[in-house]
Design an enzyme around this catalytic site. Structure first.
Site, PDB file in Angstrom:
ATOM      1  N   ASN A  74       1.222  -0.775   0.027  1.00  0.00           N
ATOM      2  CA  ASN A  74      -0.087  -0.187   0.069  1.00  0.00           C
ATOM      3  C   ASN A  74       0.515   0.902   0.124  1.00  0.00           C
ATOM      4  OD1 ASN A  74      -2.228   1.669   0.708  1.00  0.00           O
ATOM      5  ND2 ASN A  74      -2.350   1.387   2.362  1.00  0.00           N
TER       6      ASN A  74
ATOM      7  N   GLU B 119      -7.022   4.295   8.222  1.00  0.00           N
ATOM      8  CA  GLU B 119      -7.411   5.645   7.869  1.00  0.00           C
ATOM      9  C   GLU B 119      -8.274   6.480   6.793  1.00  0.00           C
ATOM     10  OE1 GLU B 119      -2.011   4.807   7.417  1.00  0.00           O
ATOM     11  OE2 GLU B 119      -3.426   5.268   5.239  1.00  0.00           O
TER      12      GLU B 119
ATOM     13  N   GLU C 151      -5.429  -5.389  11.203  1.00  0.00           N
ATOM     14  CA  GLU C 151      -3.576  -4.114  10.850  1.00  0.00           C
ATOM     15  C   GLU C 151      -3.901  -3.507  12.116  1.00  0.00           C
ATOM     16  OE1 GLU C 151      -1.614  -2.418   7.192  1.00  0.00           O
ATOM     17  OE2 GLU C 151      -4.240  -1.947   7.250  1.00  0.00           O
TER      18      GLU C 151
ATOM     19  N   GLY D   1       2.481   1.995  10.650  1.00  0.00           N
ATOM     20  CA  GLY D   1       3.559   3.478  10.434  1.00  0.00           C
ATOM     21  C   GLY D   1       4.131   3.958  11.928  1.00  0.00           C
TER      22      GLY D   1
ATOM     23  N   LYS E 190       0.191   4.257  -0.187  1.00  0.00           N
ATOM     24  CA  LYS E 190      -0.327   5.257   0.964  1.00  0.00           C
ATOM     25  C   LYS E 190      -0.650   6.742  -0.770  1.00  0.00           C
ATOM     26  CE  LYS E 190      -0.761   2.772   5.045  1.00  0.00           C
ATOM     27  NZ  LYS E 190      -0.533   3.097   6.440  1.00  0.00           N
TER      28      LYS E 190
ATOM     29  N   SER F 154       3.521  -1.913  10.428  1.00  0.00           N
ATOM     30  CA  SER F 154       4.774  -1.901  10.733  1.00  0.00           C
ATOM     31  C   SER F 154       6.221  -3.661  10.318  1.00  0.00           C
ATOM     32  CB  SER F 154       5.583  -1.694  11.733  1.00  0.00           C
ATOM     33  OG  SER F 154       5.371  -0.271  12.011  1.00  0.00           O
TER      34      SER F 154
ATOM     35  N   HIS G 255      -9.303   0.446   5.837  1.00  0.00           N
ATOM     36  CA  HIS G 255      -7.960   0.621   5.498  1.00  0.00           C
ATOM     37  C   HIS G 255      -8.324   1.721   7.611  1.00  0.00           C
ATOM     38  CE1 HIS G 255      -4.196   2.113   6.949  1.00  0.00           C
ATOM     39  NE2 HIS G 255      -3.965   1.100   6.448  1.00  0.00           N
TER      40      HIS G 255
END
Length: 317
Positions: free
Chosen positions: A73, A159, A227, A233, A75, A273, A157
């Site tokens: 991904n 985000e 996730e 991240g 992003k 990560s 996701h």
């Protein structure tokens, strides 16, 4: 169903097991030492747990029956120049044959990537609209994604959930529409740090799974990506035991709420990560069927290392 333990490294002896009543990761074992409660750092504050399955061997089989799956991904990263370099790096890497590999560039670079990337790697989008296109400023439709060669889309996701504000039901509807139009779905689920610390990991994941299950016509073209939001991240990755524990619970949920066949066939991948240094130990876990990779997918050689971690997924003798 899994049981909780105070050990980060998994079961050490028969006395390390306990069987508290819970639905989700709800609390530590009663015999937790006070030292486990004294840390103030996030990386040590997560619930520690183990599985009631027999201790994992150093090399184990996949619990699921699907092909190992690794997605990158990208992003909101990249320029024409940097993506040209990344594609060149990916084209020159040697990838194991028994892995499905997908990358998700930013929308504006999908056509550039599709026209220059090896056919060995499929293209995904990072989002799609909930229905057919039209007067929806700033959105992109499934039909448009298919028209430029996308095979997959990432939906749910964290985000999109926690920054954009998409809720479980809306995400489920988006997944249903994408599937109905022949696009594969990488369905993301996972808990916030405060939800984990409150013992709600399983509850949150189950609610997110249920929203998909209530909406989708079939699970044939779905990959589930677990996730944990606290690991995305941040550089903090779930330990192999932590990730395996939740993957076991997800597979059990599918078995109990959808079917044993879907539980076996559906690939459950880990994200948060993941990098070239930790992918091997994660890949050895029985219920981890691959990875959804963020930052490390922007580095061609490192992404290849993660793809090739399938070599650690061997059938136990």
């Amino acid at each position: 169903m899994a049981m909780l333990s105070t050990s980060l490294s998994g079961p050490k002896s028969a006395t390390s097991y306990c069987a508290p009543e819970f639905s989700g990761l709800r609390r530590l074992c009663p015999n937790s030492s006070s030292s486990n409660n004294s840390s103030n750092s996030h990386s040590q504050s997560f619930l520690r747990f183990c599985s009631p399955r027999k201790p994992l061997k150093s090399v184990v089989a996949m619990a699921g029956t699907g092909t190992f799956f690794v997605g990158g991904n990208w992003k909101c990263n990249g320029t024409k120049e940097s993506i040209t370099k990344l594609v060149s790096d990916l084209n020159s890497t040697k990838l194991e044959s028994d892995v499905d590999v997908v990358v998700a560039p930013p929308f504006v670079y999908i056509d550039q990537v599709k026209s220059s990337l090896t056919d060995r790697i499929e293209i995904a989008a990072q989002n799609s609209w909930v229905s057919k296109g039209g007067a929806f400023t700033g959105e992109i439709s499934v039909e448009q994604l298919k028209d430029i060669g996308c095979k997959w889309v990432i939906l749910g996701h964290s985000e999109r959930r926690h920054i954009i504000g998409e809720d479980n039901q809306f995400i489920g509807k988006k997944a249903a529409y994408a599937l109905s139009q022949g696009l594969g779905v990488i369905a993301c689920i996972g808990e916030l740090l405060e939800e984990r610390e409150a013992g709600k990991t399983f509850d949150v994941c189950y609610q997110q799974l249920k929203a998909f299950a209530d909406a989708v016509p079939s699970w044939d073209n779905i990959v589930i990506a677990y996730e944990p939001v606290w690991a995305i991240g941040t550089g903090v990755v779930a330990t192999p035991v932590q990730a395996q524990e939740v993957h076991v619970a997800i597979r059990d949920w599918l078995k109990n709420n959808v079917s044993a066949e879907v539980a076996s066939k559906t690939r459950i991948i880990y994200g948060g990560s993941v990098n070239g240094g930790n992918c091997a130990e994660l890949a050895k876990q029985e219920d981890i069927d691959g990875f959804l990779v963020g930052g490390a997918s922007l580095k061609g050689p490192e992404f290849a290392t993660i793809v090739n971690s399938v070599t650690f997924k061997k059938v136990a003798a």
